[in-house]
Scaffold this motif. Structure first.
Motif, mmCIF file in Angstrom:
data_model
loop_
_atom_site.group_PDB
_atom_site.id
_atom_site.type_symbol
_atom_site.label_atom_id
_atom_site.label_comp_id
_atom_site.label_asym_id
_atom_site.label_seq_id
_atom_site.Cartn_x
_atom_site.Cartn_y
_atom_site.Cartn_z
ATOM 1 N N TRP A 31 -58.567 -1.012 -6.989
ATOM 2 C CA TRP A 31 -58.089 -1.768 -8.132
ATOM 3 C C TRP A 31 -58.393 -1.160 -9.272
ATOM 4 C CZ3 TRP A 31 -62.175 -2.044 -11.451
ATOM 5 C CH2 TRP A 31 -63.620 -1.952 -10.968
ATOM 6 N N VAL A 32 -57.962 -1.467 -10.615
ATOM 7 C CA VAL A 32 -58.021 -0.683 -11.679
ATOM 8 C C VAL A 32 -58.046 -2.054 -12.712
ATOM 9 C CG1 VAL A 32 -55.411 -0.680 -11.849
ATOM 10 C CG2 VAL A 32 -57.072 0.803 -13.322
ATOM 11 N N ASN A 33 -59.016 -1.853 -13.662
ATOM 12 C CA ASN A 33 -59.281 -2.784 -14.988
ATOM 13 C C ASN A 33 -58.338 -2.253 -16.062
ATOM 14 O OD1 ASN A 33 -60.134 -3.826 -17.323
ATOM 15 N ND2 ASN A 33 -62.105 -4.479 -16.226
ATOM 16 N N LEU A 34 -57.122 -2.703 -16.137
ATOM 17 C CA LEU A 34 -56.197 -2.088 -16.973
ATOM 18 C C LEU A 34 -56.571 -2.257 -18.482
ATOM 19 C CD1 LEU A 34 -53.043 -3.515 -15.375
ATOM 20 C CD2 LEU A 34 -53.514 -1.153 -15.321
ATOM 21 N N ARG A 35 -57.219 -3.331 -18.935
ATOM 22 C CA ARG A 35 -57.655 -3.479 -20.125
ATOM 23 C C ARG A 35 -58.611 -2.480 -20.602
ATOM 24 N NH1 ARG A 35 -60.691 -8.780 -21.166
ATOM 25 N NH2 ARG A 35 -58.519 -9.694 -20.589
ATOM 26 N N GLN A 36 -59.617 -2.168 -19.815
ATOM 27 C CA GLN A 36 -60.520 -1.182 -20.042
ATOM 28 C C GLN A 36 -59.865 0.405 -20.094
ATOM 29 O OE1 GLN A 36 -63.978 -1.242 -17.541
ATOM 30 N NE2 GLN A 36 -64.810 -3.181 -18.475
ATOM 31 N N LYS B 237 -43.514 5.136 -7.900
ATOM 32 C CA LYS B 237 -42.968 4.025 -8.731
ATOM 33 C C LYS B 237 -43.625 2.790 -8.472
ATOM 34 C CE LYS B 237 -38.476 1.814 -9.737
ATOM 35 N NZ LYS B 237 -39.341 0.529 -9.847
ATOM 36 N N GLU B 238 -43.781 2.435 -7.315
ATOM 37 C CA GLU B 238 -44.692 1.081 -7.194
ATOM 38 C C GLU B 238 -45.864 1.099 -7.846
ATOM 39 O OE1 GLU B 238 -42.842 -0.119 -2.644
ATOM 40 O OE2 GLU B 238 -44.538 1.352 -2.912
ATOM 41 N N LEU B 239 -46.582 2.282 -7.917
ATOM 42 C CA LEU B 239 -48.022 2.385 -8.339
ATOM 43 C C LEU B 239 -47.686 2.165 -9.897
ATOM 44 C CD1 LEU B 239 -49.646 4.829 -6.205
ATOM 45 C CD2 LEU B 239 -50.372 2.683 -6.462
ATOM 46 N N LEU B 240 -46.732 2.883 -10.487
ATOM 47 C CA LEU B 240 -46.583 2.999 -11.965
ATOM 48 C C LEU B 240 -46.285 1.407 -12.293
ATOM 49 C CD1 LEU B 240 -44.826 6.198 -12.718
ATOM 50 C CD2 LEU B 240 -47.247 5.451 -13.181
ATOM 51 N N ASP B 241 -45.454 0.771 -11.624
ATOM 52 C CA ASP B 241 -45.416 -0.520 -11.948
ATOM 53 C C ASP B 241 -46.624 -1.505 -11.978
ATOM 54 O OD1 ASP B 241 -42.465 -0.068 -11.884
ATOM 55 O OD2 ASP B 241 -41.925 -0.894 -9.945
ATOM 56 N N ALA B 242 -47.492 -1.173 -11.048
ATOM 57 C CA ALA B 242 -48.574 -2.090 -11.336
ATOM 58 C C ALA B 242 -49.371 -1.749 -12.332
ATOM 59 C CB ALA B 242 -49.423 -1.645 -9.928
ATOM 60 N N PHE B 243 -49.429 -0.193 -12.599
ATOM 61 C CA PHE B 243 -50.366 0.006 -14.015
ATOM 62 C C PHE B 243 -49.631 -0.615 -15.058
ATOM 63 C CE2 PHE B 243 -52.000 3.629 -11.340
ATOM 64 C CZ PHE B 243 -53.513 3.343 -11.764
ATOM 65 N N HIS B 244 -48.247 -0.701 -15.232
ATOM 66 C CA HIS B 244 -47.831 -1.172 -16.602
ATOM 67 C C HIS B 244 -47.362 -2.430 -16.391
ATOM 68 C CE1 HIS B 244 -46.870 3.214 -16.727
ATOM 69 N NE2 HIS B 244 -47.308 2.981 -18.104
ATOM 70 N N LYS B 245 -48.047 -3.361 -15.583
ATOM 71 C CA LYS B 245 -47.910 -4.623 -15.789
ATOM 72 C C LYS B 245 -48.631 -5.411 -16.731
ATOM 73 C CE LYS B 245 -49.135 -6.060 -11.495
ATOM 74 N NZ LYS B 245 -49.711 -6.988 -10.473
ATOM 75 N N ASP B 246 -47.982 -6.649 -17.161
ATOM 76 C CA ASP B 246 -48.722 -7.532 -18.286
ATOM 77 C C ASP B 246 -49.877 -8.044 -17.786
ATOM 78 O OD1 ASP B 246 -49.387 -8.263 -20.856
ATOM 79 O OD2 ASP B 246 -47.861 -9.794 -20.549
ATOM 80 N N ALA B 247 -50.917 -7.298 -17.419
ATOM 81 C CA ALA B 247 -52.260 -7.823 -17.044
ATOM 82 C C ALA B 247 -53.416 -7.127 -17.200
ATOM 83 C CB ALA B 247 -52.000 -8.062 -15.485
ATOM 84 N N SER B 248 -54.486 -7.765 -17.219
ATOM 85 C CA SER B 248 -55.802 -7.094 -17.455
ATOM 86 C C SER B 248 -56.588 -6.425 -16.372
ATOM 87 C CB SER B 248 -56.636 -7.946 -18.231
ATOM 88 O OG SER B 248 -56.964 -9.088 -17.198
ATOM 89 N N PHE B 249 -55.952 -6.780 -15.378
ATOM 90 C CA PHE B 249 -56.475 -6.311 -14.131
ATOM 91 C C PHE B 249 -55.523 -6.440 -12.830
ATOM 92 C CE2 PHE B 249 -58.701 -7.187 -9.733
ATOM 93 C CZ PHE B 249 -59.575 -6.122 -9.817
ATOM 94 N N THR B 250 -55.422 -5.544 -12.033
ATOM 95 C CA THR B 250 -54.596 -5.477 -10.827
ATOM 96 C C THR B 250 -55.356 -4.652 -9.694
ATOM 97 O OG1 THR B 250 -52.209 -5.226 -10.155
ATOM 98 C CG2 THR B 250 -53.380 -3.223 -11.399
ATOM 99 N N TYR B 251 -54.813 -5.395 -8.509
ATOM 100 C CA TYR B 251 -54.918 -4.645 -7.272
ATOM 101 C C TYR B 251 -53.939 -3.606 -6.967
ATOM 102 C CZ TYR B 251 -58.817 -7.753 -5.947
ATOM 103 O OH TYR B 251 -59.962 -8.423 -5.889
ATOM 104 N N LEU B 252 -54.265 -2.451 -6.286
ATOM 105 C CA LEU B 252 -52.969 -1.460 -5.875
ATOM 106 C C LEU B 252 -52.692 -1.612 -4.742
ATOM 107 C CD1 LEU B 252 -54.592 1.395 -8.122
ATOM 108 C CD2 LEU B 252 -52.549 -0.160 -8.728
ATOM 109 N N ILE B 253 -53.426 -0.919 -3.606
ATOM 110 C CA ILE B 253 -53.130 -0.960 -2.231
ATOM 111 C C ILE B 253 -54.368 -0.937 -1.431
ATOM 112 C CG2 ILE B 253 -50.692 0.233 -2.455
ATOM 113 C CD1 ILE B 253 -52.211 2.877 -1.578
#
Length: 637
Positions: free
Chosen positions: A108-113, A154-170
């Protein structure tokens, strides 16, 4: 100027010089010293009071608040995490694994931080050319290179650039997660598990499917949970009890400091399930059924193999199945289990009810002859035999071996509806078998108060009532077992985490009929597999197996045309139930084909499919051949 003593001289600038007497000066000096001494005393008093107050506060903290403050400080640097319990495995009767779990990690990654940190870095170090986008590109590229079979960059980059503060990856293996998280501090991971089904489609409709579930607000419930089959039906046995652990984390992060884990409550693993299924037999049944369904262009099919004595299910198959290792391909239809959930009108295979009632009541014997016309009137409906013939003398054995509808109804008239319905109930039709699988249907038997004039012209020949293939096979298990129907079961035992084997409760047993009646009916049904001319030929010579006595019954049940609501002359349920071997029963096989093309060779009967299955069982279990062949009896005179 003389005579003017005591007058002061004027200073420059005509400023008078103030003079004091010595006494006055002494008096002032004493007052000053006294004032300074007073101030010093007051200061000492104030300081003393401050120190006393501080001391009292310290005592209060140490005596009354130390525990609370220590707990607060501990919370600031420690985290309580829930530890999922290891899910139990599912094994077949020989210990072969059908489902087990492996530990995984969900990245997972905390996109906001991450955005805030790298935006700030980009402002402070513009010359570096590094920012959130470049960092995300680097991380995505590295992860994709480590697990190319699981995800693309590409799938991972889509996850990193989604409009969210947090996301799971794989989801990855623990060692891979550790490596990635150590290399890129922005990436964290959660401890998870993944279900593995080594046989793929093998017994999937029975075993079912489980995945990681997080919809519950209670985090301790986040674990592998079943969605279908035994994974769902026995979830409480398999799931275990989650534990709790305290870990120290780095300041301002969720990164666990290695070696700081302390158990509050260890997780208790779930129990294993030992099934009655034999994986090899299951594979063979699935293969042969699917091939036959394709061969006769049927809409579908189901089959079951029961132990003739215990009712244990050795194999339970549907032609449509799924691979639980491929979640993307799952569908509600494929994950179902028609063998227990889909009842059908079985046709003549249900004539075993009439046969049992007729022999048990003593109104006929297998050799009793009845004059059977080719058709008969029942209320406003005419019932025909499957082939044209005039009035002929059939033995009771011949009525069932040649599957005469008219002859069966003549016997039913002698039996009467009340006695007939009593036997239906004892065979368990209209009741669930309690096989231990989800979605089981009880089938359908119309209540007496809802009967019309033609109802008793349908039920004795297997129309107007419905049953599953398991219920159908269970009737023949009762005949093979001396008249005692044992509830079929799919789970043999539970294996506790400590290795203790806990057998399942003994299945209920019902005395359907006496042993003599059951044996008589079984012997009558051996004539079904007879070959020869019209007077000797049964309906299923293709079911015969060289060296073994086979008892069985064919069935052709009309399906209701969904467009007209009436029975169709084109759509049929093709059924067969057989006992191997008839003299020393070991197995009972039930088969249902859903609307095969009856114009194709083999489409109008499942006898040859039974022969294939019975041949395999005889070889696999080294079943001794019968001591003597079944007597060849004349069926029509």
């Amino acid at each position: 100027m003389p005579g003017q003593r005591g007058v002061p001289r004027a200073r420059a600038g005509n400023v008078p010089h103030r003079t004091y007497s010595v006494r006055a000066r002494r008096k002032r000096s004493a007052t000053t010293v006294r004032n300074n001494r007073n101030r010093f005393v007051v200061g000492r008093i104030v300081l003393t009071l401050v120190l006393v107050a501080a001391g009292l506060k310290l005592v209060h903290i140490q005596a009354f608040e130390a525990s609370a403050l220590s707990e607060r400080a501990e919370r600031q640097r420690t985290t309580i995490i829930d530890i999922p319990a290891e899910r139990g495995s599912i094994v077949d009767r020989n210990g072969a694994e059908l489902a087990f779990s492996v530990e995984t990690r969900k990245l997972w990654v905390n996109l906001r931080q991450m955005r805030q940190a790298w935006d700030e870095y980009a402002r402070e170090h513009p010359e570096s050319g590094e920012n959130f986008d470049t960092r995300a590109d680097e991380i995505a590229g590295y992860i994709a290179s480590r697990v190319p079979d699981l995800v693309t960059k590409k799938e991972l980059l889509d996850a990193f650039h989604k409009d969210a503060s947090f996301t799971y990856l794989i989801e990855v293996e623990p060692s891979v997660a550790e490596e990635i998280s150590k290399r890129y501090h922005e990436i964290g991971y959660e401890k998870r598990a993944k279900r593995v089904y080594p046989g793929g489609e093998l017994a999937a409709n029975v075993v079912g499917y489980a995945n990681w579930r997080t919809e519950s607000e209670d985090v301790s419930e986040h674990n592998l949970h079943g969605l279908s089959g035994l994974e769902y039906y026995r979830d409480e046995d398999l799931v275990g009890t989650p534990g709790r652990q305290i870990v120290d984390t780095e300041q301002g992060t969720d990164v666990v400091i290695p070696g700081t884990e302390r158990d509050m409550r260890p997780a208790a693993p779930g129990s294993d399930l030992e099934l009655t299924i034999d994986s090899d037999v299951q594979y063979e049944l699935e293969r042969s059924l699917a091939d036959y369904v394709d061969k006769v262009d049927a809409k579908g099919g189901s089959a079951v193999i029961l132990d003739a004595k215990t009712g244990e299910v050795y194999a339970l198959a549907n032609n449509k199945t799924f691979d639980p290792n491929d979640p993307a391909a799952l569908s509600t239809e494929a994950m179902g289990n028609p063998a227990v959930s889909t009842p059908f009108e079985p046709g003549s295979v249900a004539k075993v009810i009439t046969a049992t009632a007729a022999i048990e009541s003593g109104i006929v014997t297998p050799e009793t002859k009845l004059a059977v016309p080719g058709a008969m009137k029942v209320a406003d409906h005419t019932v025909h035999d499957a082939w044209s013939h005039g009035t002929q003398d059939f033995t009771v054995t011949g009525i069932f071996a040649k599957s005469s509808n008219v002859g069966t109804l003549l016997l039913a008239e002698k039996i009467g509806p009340d006695r007939f319905m009593d036997v239906v109930d004892r065979f368990g039709i209209g009741h669930r078998t309690n096989i231990g699988l989800p979605g089981e249907s009880a089938g359908y038997v119309p209540p007496r108060e809802q009967w019309s004039g033609t109802t008793f012209g349908n039920l004795p020949i297997g129309q107007g009532l419905s049953m599953t293939v398991v219920q159908m096979a269970s009737m023949y298990q009762a005949i093979a077992n001396g008249g005692v129907r044992v509830e079929p079961r799919i789970v043999k035992a539970k294996i506790a985490p400590n290795g203790r084997r806990i057998p399942e409760p003994a299945p209920a047993a019902t005395r359907v009929t006496d042993a003599k009646t059951a044996d008589t009916v079984k012997e009558m049904l051996c004539a079904t597999t007879q070959d020869g001319d019209y007077y000797y030929n049964g309906t299923a010579p293709d079911a015969a197996l060289e060296g073994y006595r086979i008892a069985g019954k064919t069935g052709t049940g009309q399906q209701v045309n969904p467009k007209t609501g009436a029975y169709s002359n084109r759509l049929h349920n093709i059924t067969f139930a057989g006992i191997l071997p008839a003299d020393e029963p070991r197995f009972v096989v039930g088969i249902w084909l859903d609307a095969p093309d009856t114009t194709i060779p083999g489409g109008g009967s499942a006898a040859s499919l039974f022969h294939e299955i019975a041949s395999y069982l005889a070889q696999r279990y080294n079943i001794p051949v019968s001591d003597q062949s079944a007597p060849r009896v004349r069926l029509v005179y």
